[in-house]
Write a protein that holds these residues in place. Structure first.
Motif, short mmCIF file in Angstrom:
data_model
loop_
_atom_site.label_atom_id
_atom_site.label_comp_id
_atom_site.label_asym_id
_atom_site.label_seq_id
_atom_site.Cartn_x
_atom_site.Cartn_y
_atom_site.Cartn_z
N ALA A 65 3.95 12.06 28.23
CA ALA A 65 2.65 11.70 28.39
C ALA A 65 2.43 10.72 29.66
CB ALA A 65 1.94 10.85 27.25
N SER A 66 1.36 11.02 30.27
CA SER A 66 0.98 10.40 31.43
C SER A 66 -0.11 9.31 31.18
CB SER A 66 0.79 11.10 32.71
OG SER A 66 1.87 12.02 33.15
N ASN A 67 -0.34 8.22 31.94
CA ASN A 67 -1.36 7.54 32.18
C ASN A 67 -2.05 7.78 33.51
OD1 ASN A 67 -1.13 6.29 29.57
ND2 ASN A 67 0.04 4.78 30.37
N ILE A 68 -3.28 8.06 33.59
CA ILE A 68 -4.06 8.53 34.40
C ILE A 68 -5.24 7.68 34.85
CG2 ILE A 68 -5.63 10.54 35.81
CD1 ILE A 68 -3.78 12.46 33.83
N ALA A 95 -9.23 14.66 37.49
CA ALA A 95 -8.22 14.04 36.75
C ALA A 95 -7.92 15.01 35.59
CB ALA A 95 -8.87 12.78 36.48
N LEU A 96 -8.92 15.44 34.84
CA LEU A 96 -8.61 16.19 33.72
C LEU A 96 -7.88 17.61 33.95
CD1 LEU A 96 -12.28 16.24 32.04
CD2 LEU A 96 -10.25 15.06 31.26
N SER A 128 -4.36 16.61 33.69
CA SER A 128 -3.91 16.07 32.50
C SER A 128 -3.79 17.15 31.45
CB SER A 128 -4.96 15.02 31.93
OG SER A 128 -6.29 15.83 31.26
N ASN A 129 -2.95 16.68 30.30
CA ASN A 129 -2.71 17.34 28.93
C ASN A 129 -3.10 16.53 27.90
OD1 ASN A 129 -0.50 15.99 28.10
ND2 ASN A 129 0.82 17.01 29.55
N ASP A 162 -1.70 12.97 27.27
CA ASP A 162 -1.93 11.91 28.44
C ASP A 162 -3.26 10.96 27.96
OD1 ASP A 162 -0.22 13.06 29.83
OD2 ASP A 162 -1.72 14.20 31.15
N SER A 163 -3.35 9.98 28.70
CA SER A 163 -4.31 8.77 28.38
C SER A 163 -5.29 8.72 29.89
CB SER A 163 -3.82 7.34 28.04
OG SER A 163 -3.12 7.48 26.95
N LEU A 164 -6.37 8.74 29.48
CA LEU A 164 -7.30 8.61 30.89
C LEU A 164 -8.02 7.47 30.76
CD1 LEU A 164 -8.26 10.34 33.24
CD2 LEU A 164 -10.04 11.32 31.74
#
Length: 127
Positions: free
Chosen positions: A5-8, A25-26, A29-30, A33-35
């Protein structure tokens, strides 16, 4: 396909057009991920008294909520320092921002953030 997971982080201004930054940004993301969405206002900016800017922030708050993100509004006279601190505190992997307006032939915020954020990738969305 990413395995972790990534933090965006999306950096927005008080304009409705910043919705395009959230949408970009979306695309990166998957589901894991945290937005995060942030707006940093200078201490002397009175955006709540400005009906248009207040409406825009309310609009962006609604967009943030609809995509499962929080819109954080912070006050600081050092916008770059505040974004760097927020990015480090939230382990941001990718920062999405708009291109600078005006006569900046090179994006000041991009350069300033890039020099201080060694962990995060930065994606600049053209106007």
């Amino acid at each position: 396909m990413k395995s972790t997971a990534s933090n965006i982080l999306v950096c927005v201004t008080q304009q409705k057009t910043c919705e395009r930054l959230i949408k970009k940004a979306l695309e990166f993301s998957n589901d894991e991920d945290s937005l995060f969405i942030i707006h940093v206002a200078k201490n002397d900016w009175s955006f709540l008294d400005n009906e248009k800017e207040g409406e825009a922030l309310e609009y962006l708050f609604g967009i943030a909520k609809s995509v499962g993100a929080n819109l954080t509004v912070l006050r600081s006279d050092d916008i770059v320092d505040t974004i760097v601190s927020y990015s480090q505190d939230n382990n941001i992997d990718l920062l999405v921002m708009g291109d600078s307006k005006g006569d900046h032939s090179e994006n000041y915020f991009y350069k300033a953030l890039k020099s201080r954020l060694d962990k995060a990738n930065i994606h600049v969305v053209p106007n």
